[in-house]
Design a protein around this motif. Structure first.
Motif, PDB file in Angstrom:
ATOM      1  N   ALA A 165       5.851 -16.989  -9.063  1.00 14.08           N
ATOM      2  CA  ALA A 165       5.240 -15.919  -9.836  1.00 14.08           C
ATOM      3  C   ALA A 165       5.708 -14.575  -9.418  1.00 14.08           C
ATOM      4  O   ALA A 165       6.407 -14.311  -8.491  1.00 14.08           O
ATOM      5  N   GLN A 166       5.581 -13.648 -10.614  1.00 15.33           N
ATOM      6  CA  GLN A 166       6.246 -12.340 -10.178  1.00 15.33           C
ATOM      7  C   GLN A 166       5.325 -11.826  -9.032  1.00 15.33           C
ATOM      8  O   GLN A 166       4.140 -11.911  -8.984  1.00 15.33           O
ATOM      9  N   PRO A 167       5.718 -10.594  -8.391  1.00 15.71           N
ATOM     10  CA  PRO A 167       4.873 -10.084  -7.375  1.00 15.71           C
ATOM     11  C   PRO A 167       3.885  -9.102  -8.127  1.00 15.71           C
ATOM     12  O   PRO A 167       3.893  -8.891  -9.241  1.00 15.71           O
ATOM     13  N   GLU A 168       2.659  -9.341  -7.323  1.00 13.44           N
ATOM     14  CA  GLU A 168       1.473  -8.739  -8.108  1.00 13.44           C
ATOM     15  C   GLU A 168       1.794  -7.082  -8.334  1.00 13.44           C
ATOM     16  O   GLU A 168       1.324  -6.521  -9.077  1.00 13.44           O
ATOM     17  N   MET A 169       2.632  -6.367  -7.386  1.00 15.52           N
ATOM     18  CA  MET A 169       3.257  -4.954  -7.360  1.00 15.52           C
ATOM     19  C   MET A 169       3.528  -4.787  -8.421  1.00 15.52           C
ATOM     20  O   MET A 169       3.368  -3.845  -9.500  1.00 15.52           O
TER      21      MET A 169
ATOM     22  N   ASN B  76       3.545  -6.379 -11.434  1.00  8.15           N
ATOM     23  CA  ASN B  76       2.504  -6.452 -12.623  1.00  8.15           C
ATOM     24  C   ASN B  76       1.720  -5.314 -12.607  1.00  8.15           C
ATOM     25  O   ASN B  76       1.394  -4.675 -13.608  1.00  8.15           O
ATOM     26  N   ILE B  77       1.226  -4.717 -11.502  1.00 12.11           N
ATOM     27  CA  ILE B  77       0.335  -3.461 -11.505  1.00 12.11           C
ATOM     28  C   ILE B  77       1.324  -2.345 -12.026  1.00 12.11           C
ATOM     29  O   ILE B  77       0.698  -1.502 -12.898  1.00 12.11           O
TER      30      ILE B  77
ATOM     31  N   ARG C 125       3.925  -2.469 -13.977  1.00 14.61           N
ATOM     32  CA  ARG C 125       4.333  -2.623 -15.487  1.00 14.61           C
ATOM     33  C   ARG C 125       2.941  -2.201 -16.427  1.00 14.61           C
ATOM     34  O   ARG C 125       2.997  -1.520 -17.202  1.00 14.61           O
ATOM     35  N   SER C 126       1.889  -2.761 -15.524  1.00 16.93           N
ATOM     36  CA  SER C 126       0.392  -2.389 -16.568  1.00 16.93           C
ATOM     37  C   SER C 126       0.258  -1.105 -16.489  1.00 16.93           C
ATOM     38  O   SER C 126      -0.272  -0.563 -17.451  1.00 16.93           O
TER      39      SER C 126
END
Length: 69
Positions: free
Chosen positions: A18-22, A24-25, A27-28
């Protein structure tokens, strides 16, 4: 040979990471553009520094070459 085959089979059966959570944050929130911009500015600064350093070295090489004549 069997070891290589077993490694390739086990690598194919692993679930995709999965992509790293950071990421995703960032990017969002739209902050990924700030990170990319900072990296681009740093890269441009390094390139400008290298061109200036090359110009100085060329000037010094010419000075040394002319002093030997």
């Amino acid at each position: 040979m069997a070891m290589v085959y077993s490694l390739t089979v086990s690598a194919q059966t692993e679930p995709a990471a999965a992509q790293p959570e950071m990421a995703n944050i960032l990017r969002s929130n739209g902050m990924i553009y700030v990170v990319v911009l900072a990296l681009v500015i740093i890269f441009i600064g390094i390139v400008i520094y290298l061109f200036a350093l090359n110009a100085k070295l060329t000037k010094l090489e010419k000075l040394v070459r002319d002093s030997k004549k």
